[in-house]
Design a protein around this motif. Sequence first.
Motif, PDB file in Angstrom:
ATOM      1  N   VAL A  44       0.844  -1.187   0.000  1.00 15.41           N
ATOM      2  CA  VAL A  44       0.000   0.000   0.000  1.00 15.41           C
ATOM      3  C   VAL A  44       0.880   1.237   0.000  1.00 15.41           C
ATOM      4  CG1 VAL A  44      -1.958  -1.105   1.150  1.00 15.41           C
ATOM      5  CG2 VAL A  44      -0.214   0.031   2.535  1.00 15.41           C
ATOM      6  N   VAL A  45       0.392   2.283  -0.644  1.00 17.33           N
ATOM      7  CA  VAL A  45       1.019   3.598  -0.639  1.00 17.33           C
ATOM      8  C   VAL A  45      -0.072   4.600  -0.308  1.00 17.33           C
ATOM      9  CG1 VAL A  45       2.315   5.322  -1.931  1.00 17.33           C
ATOM     10  CG2 VAL A  45       2.696   2.885  -2.380  1.00 17.33           C
ATOM     11  N   GLY A  46      -0.051   5.130   0.931  1.00 11.77           N
ATOM     12  CA  GLY A  46      -1.140   6.000   1.364  1.00 11.77           C
ATOM     13  C   GLY A  46      -2.443   5.230   1.429  1.00 11.77           C
ATOM     14  N   GLN A  47      -3.433   5.654   0.658  1.00 12.91           N
ATOM     15  CA  GLN A  47      -4.723   4.959   0.590  1.00 12.91           C
ATOM     16  C   GLN A  47      -4.853   4.159  -0.702  1.00 12.91           C
ATOM     17  OE1 GLN A  47      -5.419   5.306   3.942  1.00 12.91           O
ATOM     18  NE2 GLN A  47      -7.530   5.300   3.235  1.00 12.91           N
ATOM     19  N   THR A  48      -3.741   3.903  -1.359  1.00 10.28           N
ATOM     20  CA  THR A  48      -3.753   3.175  -2.629  1.00 10.28           C
ATOM     21  C   THR A  48      -3.178   1.779  -2.449  1.00 10.28           C
ATOM     22  OG1 THR A  48      -3.494   5.223  -3.880  1.00 10.28           O
ATOM     23  CG2 THR A  48      -2.970   3.188  -5.024  1.00 10.28           C
ATOM     24  N   ILE A  49      -3.891   0.784  -2.942  1.00 12.45           N
ATOM     25  CA  ILE A  49      -3.427  -0.602  -2.940  1.00 12.45           C
ATOM     26  C   ILE A  49      -2.664  -0.829  -4.243  1.00 12.45           C
ATOM     27  CG2 ILE A  49      -4.126  -3.020  -2.827  1.00 12.45           C
ATOM     28  CD1 ILE A  49      -6.825  -1.930  -1.623  1.00 12.45           C
ATOM     29  N   VAL A  50      -1.421  -1.289  -4.147  1.00  9.09           N
ATOM     30  CA  VAL A  50      -0.593  -1.528  -5.329  1.00  9.09           C
ATOM     31  C   VAL A  50      -0.339  -3.031  -5.450  1.00  9.09           C
ATOM     32  CG1 VAL A  50       1.558  -0.994  -6.509  1.00  9.09           C
ATOM     33  CG2 VAL A  50       0.484   0.742  -5.045  1.00  9.09           C
ATOM     34  N   ILE A  51      -0.774  -3.601  -6.571  1.00 13.66           N
ATOM     35  CA  ILE A  51      -0.661  -5.040  -6.808  1.00 13.66           C
ATOM     36  C   ILE A  51       0.367  -5.285  -7.903  1.00 13.66           C
ATOM     37  CG2 ILE A  51      -1.893  -7.117  -7.568  1.00 13.66           C
ATOM     38  CD1 ILE A  51      -4.465  -5.737  -6.512  1.00 13.66           C
ATOM     39  N   GLY A  52       1.362  -6.116  -7.594  1.00 18.02           N
ATOM     40  CA  GLY A  52       2.325  -6.527  -8.605  1.00 18.02           C
ATOM     41  C   GLY A  52       1.826  -7.762  -9.327  1.00 18.02           C
ATOM     42  N   HIS A  53       1.920  -7.746 -10.671  1.00 15.47           N
ATOM     43  CA  HIS A  53       1.480  -8.902 -11.461  1.00 15.47           C
ATOM     44  C   HIS A  53       2.480  -9.133 -12.591  1.00 15.47           C
ATOM     45  CE1 HIS A  53      -0.202  -6.191 -14.608  1.00 15.47           C
ATOM     46  NE2 HIS A  53      -0.480  -5.410 -13.573  1.00 15.47           N
ATOM     47  N   ASP A  54       2.218 -10.133 -13.441  1.00 15.92           N
ATOM     48  CA  ASP A  54       3.198 -10.537 -14.449  1.00 15.92           C
ATOM     49  C   ASP A  54       3.552  -9.426 -15.429  1.00 15.92           C
ATOM     50  OD1 ASP A  54       3.339 -13.040 -13.340  1.00 15.92           O
ATOM     51  OD2 ASP A  54       1.887 -13.941 -14.713  1.00 15.92           O
ATOM     52  N   ALA A  55       2.598  -8.530 -15.670  1.00 15.95           N
ATOM     53  CA  ALA A  55       2.826  -7.501 -16.691  1.00 15.95           C
ATOM     54  C   ALA A  55       3.134  -6.127 -16.120  1.00 15.95           C
ATOM     55  CB  ALA A  55       1.605  -7.410 -17.613  1.00 15.95           C
ATOM     56  N   GLY A  56       3.180  -5.989 -14.797  1.00 13.16           N
ATOM     57  CA  GLY A  56       3.478  -4.679 -14.218  1.00 13.16           C
ATOM     58  C   GLY A  56       2.796  -4.454 -12.886  1.00 13.16           C
ATOM     59  N   LEU A  57       2.246  -3.258 -12.699  1.00 10.60           N
ATOM     60  CA  LEU A  57       1.610  -2.870 -11.448  1.00 10.60           C
ATOM     61  C   LEU A  57       0.175  -2.415 -11.694  1.00 10.60           C
ATOM     62  CD1 LEU A  57       4.467  -0.721  -9.840  1.00 10.60           C
ATOM     63  CD2 LEU A  57       3.897  -3.102  -9.321  1.00 10.60           C
ATOM     64  N   LEU A  58      -0.680  -2.709 -10.726  1.00 10.04           N
ATOM     65  CA  LEU A  58      -2.065  -2.257 -10.746  1.00 10.04           C
ATOM     66  C   LEU A  58      -2.330  -1.476  -9.466  1.00 10.04           C
ATOM     67  CD1 LEU A  58      -4.996  -2.305 -11.876  1.00 10.04           C
ATOM     68  CD2 LEU A  58      -5.317  -4.456 -10.625  1.00 10.04           C
ATOM     69  N   ALA A  59      -2.787  -0.217  -9.599  1.00  7.69           N
ATOM     70  CA  ALA A  59      -3.065   0.632  -8.441  1.00  7.69           C
ATOM     71  C   ALA A  59      -4.568   0.785  -8.279  1.00  7.69           C
ATOM     72  CB  ALA A  59      -2.414   2.000  -8.626  1.00  7.69           C
ATOM     73  N   ILE A  60      -5.046   0.558  -7.040  1.00 10.67           N
ATOM     74  CA  ILE A  60      -6.478   0.643  -6.741  1.00 10.67           C
ATOM     75  C   ILE A  60      -6.664   1.510  -5.504  1.00 10.67           C
ATOM     76  CG2 ILE A  60      -8.559  -0.645  -6.151  1.00 10.67           C
ATOM     77  CD1 ILE A  60      -7.311  -3.105  -7.432  1.00 10.67           C
ATOM     78  N   ASP A  61      -7.515   2.508  -5.592  1.00  9.78           N
ATOM     79  CA  ASP A  61      -7.820   3.362  -4.451  1.00  9.78           C
ATOM     80  C   ASP A  61      -8.799   2.648  -3.540  1.00  9.78           C
ATOM     81  OD1 ASP A  61      -8.819   5.403  -2.695  1.00  9.78           O
ATOM     82  OD2 ASP A  61      -8.100   6.901  -4.113  1.00  9.78           O
ATOM     83  N   ILE A  62      -8.505   2.590  -2.240  1.00  5.74           N
ATOM     84  CA  ILE A  62      -9.390   1.915  -1.291  1.00  5.74           C
ATOM     85  C   ILE A  62     -10.794   2.496  -1.326  1.00  5.74           C
ATOM     86  CG2 ILE A  62      -8.665   3.402   0.619  1.00  5.74           C
ATOM     87  CD1 ILE A  62      -9.645  -0.300   0.949  1.00  5.74           C
TER      88      ILE A  62
END
Length: 236
Positions: free
Chosen positions: A207-225
């Motif tokens: 997590v970065v602040g209120q953002t969930i950061v998911i690592g996957h095979d092709a890069g990163l996915l950022a999701i706001d809580i």
Amino acid sequence: MPDDLDQRAVSWLSQLRGRRVLAVGDAGGGVELWEPLAGRPHVELFRQADRSVVDLTALDFVDQWPWTGSDLIVLYGDTVVDVWVSAAVQGDRSTMVPDSASLAAIGHEHIVGAVVAPRRLGHRAPVLLADRNGTVSMWETFGVRLNEPLPPDPHHRDVVGIAALPFDRSIAVVTVSSTDRTLRIWEVARGSASLVPLDVHPRCVTVVGQTIVIGHDAGLLAIDIEAVSPFARSGS
């Protein structure tokens, strides 16, 4: 001052106090402290024979009076949890950690991740343990369980990561599943959990602040809580 005090050897831990060191676990079950700039191990803390270290995290007590120092939490991919306590003169292996029987009794089989809560819930910030089967539990590092555990979910298997962030005067805990490609959010204060489908295969989460950061095979996915929590969306 007696002469023997002048010549007394300073403990290795005293030499490291106030400095940042790197904790490293290996496939042989060993845990070492490294000097990052020197590029060499300083000391081996302990070793679990026939086990591989799968995760490490540190709980810092600098701002949590009356405790000082840090606890280093070590996972081996089963139900064994080690904690090394730096508050002792030479550091010490805790004998009050959650034991395997207690962990198994609430559904743990293969603990794959640990994260420290981003704020205190009581006197200290607890540690959250995530199991591959989806079980999540919350503990003090001296073996006291807090709250009821989050049980497995049949649509959230093969958990590969856990993270936690401040939410609604408490915390939200997120885990990601590689098999079912889901994100699970546990809002601890409400005792509720929600499942969010993903279009990627997660490998890790932070997590970065209120953002969930998911690592996957092709890069990163950022999701706001705020975008995925049903309570945040409803404004309640």
